[in-house]
Design a protein around this motif. Sequence first.
Motif, short mmCIF file in Angstrom:
data_model
loop_
_atom_site.label_atom_id
_atom_site.label_comp_id
_atom_site.label_asym_id
_atom_site.label_seq_id
_atom_site.Cartn_x
_atom_site.Cartn_y
_atom_site.Cartn_z
N ALA A 152 24.48 12.72 45.97
CA ALA A 152 25.58 13.49 45.38
C ALA A 152 26.16 12.73 44.18
CB ALA A 152 26.66 13.75 46.43
N ALA A 153 26.26 11.41 44.31
CA ALA A 153 26.79 10.59 43.21
C ALA A 153 25.86 10.69 42.00
CB ALA A 153 26.93 9.13 43.66
N TRP A 154 24.56 10.70 42.25
CA TRP A 154 23.57 10.84 41.16
C TRP A 154 23.78 12.16 40.42
CZ3 TRP A 154 20.23 9.20 37.80
CH2 TRP A 154 19.17 10.00 37.38
N PHE A 155 23.92 13.24 41.20
CA PHE A 155 24.15 14.56 40.59
C PHE A 155 25.48 14.58 39.83
CE2 PHE A 155 21.35 16.55 44.01
CZ PHE A 155 20.27 16.62 43.16
N ALA A 156 26.47 13.94 40.45
CA ALA A 156 27.79 13.93 39.81
C ALA A 156 27.71 13.21 38.47
CB ALA A 156 28.81 13.23 40.73
N TRP A 157 26.91 12.12 38.43
CA TRP A 157 26.77 11.37 37.19
C TRP A 157 26.05 12.20 36.14
CZ3 TRP A 157 22.40 9.31 34.62
CH2 TRP A 157 22.73 8.46 33.55
N ARG A 158 25.04 12.98 36.56
CA ARG A 158 24.26 13.75 35.59
C ARG A 158 24.97 15.01 35.13
NH1 ARG A 158 18.06 14.43 36.24
NH2 ARG A 158 18.52 15.19 34.17
N ARG A 159 25.67 15.68 36.06
CA ARG A 159 26.20 17.02 35.76
C ARG A 159 27.67 17.04 35.41
NH1 ARG A 159 21.30 19.18 35.43
NH2 ARG A 159 20.15 19.13 37.36
N ARG A 160 28.39 15.99 35.76
CA ARG A 160 29.84 15.95 35.52
C ARG A 160 30.54 17.21 36.03
NH1 ARG A 160 30.18 10.72 33.63
NH2 ARG A 160 28.14 10.34 32.76
N PRO A 161 30.49 17.46 37.34
CA PRO A 161 31.17 18.65 37.87
C PRO A 161 32.67 18.45 37.83
CG PRO A 161 30.32 17.32 39.66
CD PRO A 161 29.88 16.65 38.39
N PRO A 162 33.44 19.55 37.92
CA PRO A 162 34.90 19.41 37.92
C PRO A 162 35.38 18.65 39.16
CG PRO A 162 34.22 21.71 38.23
CD PRO A 162 33.00 20.93 37.92
N MET A 163 36.55 18.03 39.01
CA MET A 163 37.07 17.18 40.08
C MET A 163 37.23 17.95 41.39
SD MET A 163 37.67 14.30 40.91
CE MET A 163 37.94 12.99 39.75
N GLY A 164 37.67 19.21 41.31
CA GLY A 164 37.86 20.00 42.52
C GLY A 164 36.58 20.10 43.34
N THR A 165 35.46 20.31 42.65
CA THR A 165 34.18 20.40 43.34
C THR A 165 33.88 19.10 44.08
OG1 THR A 165 33.41 21.80 41.55
CG2 THR A 165 31.73 20.89 43.01
N LEU A 166 34.08 17.98 43.37
CA LEU A 166 33.79 16.69 43.97
C LEU A 166 34.65 16.46 45.21
CD1 LEU A 166 33.34 14.29 40.94
CD2 LEU A 166 31.63 15.16 42.51
N LEU A 167 35.94 16.82 45.11
CA LEU A 167 36.82 16.63 46.26
C LEU A 167 36.37 17.49 47.43
CD1 LEU A 167 40.33 16.36 44.56
CD2 LEU A 167 38.96 14.56 45.64
N GLY A 168 35.99 18.75 47.13
CA GLY A 168 35.53 19.65 48.19
C GLY A 168 34.30 19.09 48.88
N VAL A 169 33.35 18.60 48.08
CA VAL A 169 32.13 18.05 48.65
C VAL A 169 32.42 16.81 49.48
CG1 VAL A 169 29.95 16.93 48.05
CG2 VAL A 169 30.62 19.03 46.90
N ALA A 170 33.29 15.94 48.93
CA ALA A 170 33.67 14.74 49.69
C ALA A 170 34.31 15.14 51.01
CB ALA A 170 34.61 13.88 48.86
N GLY A 171 35.14 16.19 50.98
CA GLY A 171 35.77 16.67 52.20
C GLY A 171 34.73 17.11 53.22
#
Lengths: 470, 122
Positions: A152-171
């Motif tokens: 997920a961190a790899w995708f986050a680094w490549r795609r730069r998703p919005p913070m809300g998405t990241l928080l939801g996924v982390a949740g």
Amino acid sequence: MTTEHAPALDELIASWREWMERRDALSVRDVDELESHLRDRVDALTAAGLADDEAFLIAVKRLGSMDDLSREYAAEHSGRLWKQLVLHDSSDSEGTDASNGTMPFVRRANGLTIALLLGVGAGIAVKATELLTGDPELVFRNIAVLVLPFLAAWFAWRRRPPMGTLLGVAGAFALVALALNLYPFDGGSSTDTVATQNSATAVLATIGSIVALWLVTGIVDAGGVWRSDRTRMDFLRFSGEWLVYYVLIAIVGGALSGLTVAVFASIQVDIAPFIVEWVLPCGAAGAILVSAWLVGAKQRVIENIAPVLTKVFTPLFTLMMLALIVASVMQWNLVDGSRELLIAFDLVLVVVVALLVYAISARDPALAPGWFDRLQVLMLVAALVVDVIVLVAMIARTGEFGFSANKTASLGLNLILLANLAWATWLQIGFVRRRVPFGRVESWQTAYLPVYLGWAAILVFAFPPMFDFA
Amino acid sequence: MRIGKDLVAAAATPVVLGILAEGESYGYAILQRITELSDGELEWSDGMLYPLLHRLERLGHVESEWRQSSGGRPRKHYRLSAQGASTLADHRRQWSIVGGVLDQVWPGDGDKRQPRLALGLG
């Protein structure tokens, strides 16, 4: 057209360069050479009295159509279409091109450095948990929670998703982790090896967590636009290609480990424990990231592999199922099959869905239906027939012996896949008869993803309490 | 009159090698020279010259080098190699045989065309 509003020549050439550099057959140096030509031509035309932008248009036109040109380059430099899989980045080392000179280190080679670091991180996470808890079963149960955050961190680094998405996924990751570790699963005897857990619901929850978190990770890959069926299809493509690479790396890694053990054994050094305890778990975790990087790195370069495999195996798989139908009609022994039967047929359905999805993902939507689409109808119908036979038998047996966690889970999966395949068959027949546009065949599969996610979530959260953590 | 595609393709290698035999040059100048020599009748898309040059370089017929032009722009210069010179001589023999055959089979007056064809072969 007035010249005041025309973009400056350098700007025009810069955007032209961008288009040219996207062609895999052209290296940066080739584009340099073409640019030098283009500028010479523009100079000559402006000297003859044309405005910059007019001269630019004519010069570009005289270079020839981009497709023809890149075909010519590809014919001369066909090796390039293959060798870009290697690790150096696209700009030649001797290239003096300014636009590539400032590329940050971590961006080189499409972020291989980042992927490797995250891969090492995943390996460490697995190994550290094992050493800290001393409980292999716990590591096995939490494997998705331990490893997939790095993907997920790899995708986050490549795609730069919005913070809300990241928080939801982390949740979502946190919730799954809580369920897996707070539920009081039965019969955890830590003397067992990793793969043998006594609690069936724990095994189901583990499988559910892998599927659910993989799909959740896909939301990060989608950069938050997970409602679009295009990005969902992209993630499906990614998953198929990723699996191919992962299996390849696993095979070669296994062979390498075997060789290493054998070579060291010949000089009376036993390194098998080291390989099993350290190299395999860390390698298996790290390879997840390396495969992910490979999919991204070679995406543009060569024809993808998963669609090729579907072309090869769809006919073979169809034949296998037709043979199965004939055999079961002649012997009717499917009914007396064991409990594993349903699981085996779930796997058959999973393969059918996978073959279908990857064939769809690789298909040019604009093409008219052809023989392969008709073959898929045959495969789908055969799968449905086989599955209905098995389902009837199993439901009769379940009525006799009651529901266990395993049986219920496989039955549920079976029904989910059956529903998918039934409607997919209907759509596919419509498509072959030119009544249904291809887009609907496609969007049915992408729209179905949340159903898998839902069932996986039920396996993780609802099954353990429902079946007393047995 | 436009020259047919196949003929242009067949002539491309000897024409380019022939121009480089006159002296070192670069893509744009080579195209200018071709236009000049053929009165604009021997033409192909500008870009197509470069894959051809790269092929000749791979085969060892030409050598290349990046230089700064007088305007400060980097430019890739091509130069005929010894092997390229012998290839050119070889092409020349082949073309003169073809030219000789054609001269004998042209209906009517073939004599007027001969010098012009020979010129184009450089």
